[in-house]
Design a protein around this motif. Sequence first.
Motif, mmCIF file in Angstrom:
data_model
loop_
_atom_site.group_PDB
_atom_site.id
_atom_site.type_symbol
_atom_site.label_atom_id
_atom_site.label_comp_id
_atom_site.label_asym_id
_atom_site.label_seq_id
_atom_site.Cartn_x
_atom_site.Cartn_y
_atom_site.Cartn_z
ATOM 1 N N UNK A 277 0.845 -1.205 0.000
ATOM 2 C CA UNK A 277 0.000 0.000 0.000
ATOM 3 C C UNK A 277 0.880 1.255 0.000
ATOM 4 N N UNK A 278 1.920 1.237 0.821
ATOM 5 C CA UNK A 278 2.827 2.381 0.890
ATOM 6 C C UNK A 278 3.496 2.607 -0.465
ATOM 7 N N UNK A 279 3.949 1.540 -1.107
ATOM 8 C CA UNK A 279 4.571 1.652 -2.429
ATOM 9 C C UNK A 279 3.617 2.317 -3.421
ATOM 10 N N UNK A 280 2.351 1.949 -3.361
ATOM 11 C CA UNK A 280 1.346 2.500 -4.273
ATOM 12 C C UNK A 280 1.288 4.032 -4.161
ATOM 13 N N UNK B 146 0.468 -3.277 -7.402
ATOM 14 C CA UNK B 146 0.540 -3.269 -5.939
ATOM 15 C C UNK B 146 -0.832 -3.524 -5.304
ATOM 16 N N UNK B 147 -1.898 -3.053 -5.960
ATOM 17 C CA UNK B 147 -3.251 -3.320 -5.436
ATOM 18 C C UNK B 147 -3.552 -4.804 -5.494
ATOM 19 N N UNK B 148 -3.173 -5.428 -6.604
ATOM 20 C CA UNK B 148 -3.321 -6.887 -6.710
ATOM 21 C C UNK B 148 -2.513 -7.558 -5.608
ATOM 22 N N UNK B 149 -1.296 -7.066 -5.386
ATOM 23 C CA UNK B 149 -0.446 -7.633 -4.351
ATOM 24 C C UNK B 149 -1.035 -7.508 -2.960
ATOM 25 N N UNK B 150 -1.667 -6.388 -2.683
ATOM 26 C CA UNK B 150 -2.306 -6.184 -1.375
ATOM 27 C C UNK B 150 -3.411 -7.216 -1.162
ATOM 28 N N UNK B 151 -4.211 -7.443 -2.193
ATOM 29 C CA UNK B 151 -5.302 -8.417 -2.091
ATOM 30 C C UNK B 151 -4.749 -9.821 -1.849
ATOM 31 N N UNK B 152 -3.687 -10.178 -2.581
ATOM 32 C CA UNK B 152 -3.107 -11.517 -2.432
ATOM 33 C C UNK B 152 -2.451 -11.696 -1.067
ATOM 34 N N UNK B 153 -1.701 -10.676 -0.622
ATOM 35 C CA UNK B 153 -1.056 -10.759 0.686
ATOM 36 C C UNK B 153 -2.082 -10.816 1.813
ATOM 37 N N UNK B 154 -3.155 -10.049 1.681
ATOM 38 C CA UNK B 154 -4.222 -10.059 2.692
ATOM 39 C C UNK B 154 -4.905 -11.416 2.744
#
Length: 392
Positions: A280-283, A358-366
């Motif tokens: 999220x911060x990277x985004x 990064x949004x996709x990454x946030x969803x996957x990490x969550x």
Amino acid sequence: MKKSLLPLTLGGLGIGTTEFVMMGMLPDIANDFHTSIPVAGHLISAYALGVVIGAPLLVAFTSSYPPKKILTVLMIIFTVFNACSAFAPNHYVLLFSRLLAGLPHGAFFGVGSVVATRLAEKGKQAQAISIMFAGLTIANLLTVPLGTYIGHHYSWRYTFGMIAVIGLLTLIFIQLWLPRLAPNNSGNIRSELTFFRKKQAWLIIGLTAIGTGGLFAWISYIAPLMTEVSKFAASSVPYVLVLAGLGMVVGNVIGGKLADKVSPVKACLILMITMAISLIVIFFVSQNQILSLVMTFITGGLSMAIGSPIQTLMINTAKGAEMLGAAATQAAFNIGNALGAFLGGLPIAWGLGFTSPEIVGVIMASTGALFALTLSRQKVKIVEEEVALAGE
């Protein structure tokens, strides 16, 4: 550091080099074989497919043998087919060589993880596994940039030759320094496979394949993120990757210590939540060059910090099938690699920009954090049931 763990580190160095160096050499290989970059990219997919196929199968059919013998055979396969890659006369031979070179990857880390825990001091199992994964982090810091440089300025064939030499050195040190350990189990494949009937097994695999995919959604597109959003020159990207590699070295050590201190499942939960926050911060900060570099180091660290806790969690859960379980997590890591790269690329294709992965990454990490939370609750429930039975 125990000398007996160093052959595992050296093996991790060779495996990490051959896995990640291909990304930087794709243009050179494509040019030599007169193919396009997307076609040359199949070489990366072939290696990943080899990992997914080889990880469970090789461990399942060799688990009755002593670990030292298994690791020796795996490293022979690794060395031979990386050497074959160096002499490949055309794209198709190289493709086949890459597939076969990927077969021992997951099995080596799976068996190596179990060996590391058996050689470790009590309470330091995850740290012992992190010593093996240190080879992977050093590869990203040193030998991957070196191999990319050699491949670009001299020949990619020399790079594969270098990797084959690392494999040969690993074989020598396995014979010299790795102690002879008894087979880990009875070798009954059918009984080992029953582990995968358990819900916990699939929660760990899901945690690995989906959760770590969040990081691959980020790192797969780090070059355009840095050049198009952070406005770094294209020539700066290798140095950015070295910074990420330095973060991996630090994160690997932290991940091992965290897992030993708070338990592997809690470490996974903490790291998955931290990963989501980091993305999220990277985004939001990628347009600032300094903050972008800071987050590259931090997120690179998180990408390796999760490795030891997940391996330790699987080994602790897969009693009687430790090697097979640990190898399965390696296959799941590569599934996460493929999923993260594919899903992360979709919003870019839709025109949403280079921060959208990064949004996709946030969803996957969550999602990975949810798997870890479910596992944590299950383990608490199991402990409570065991206490109740002991009281009766």
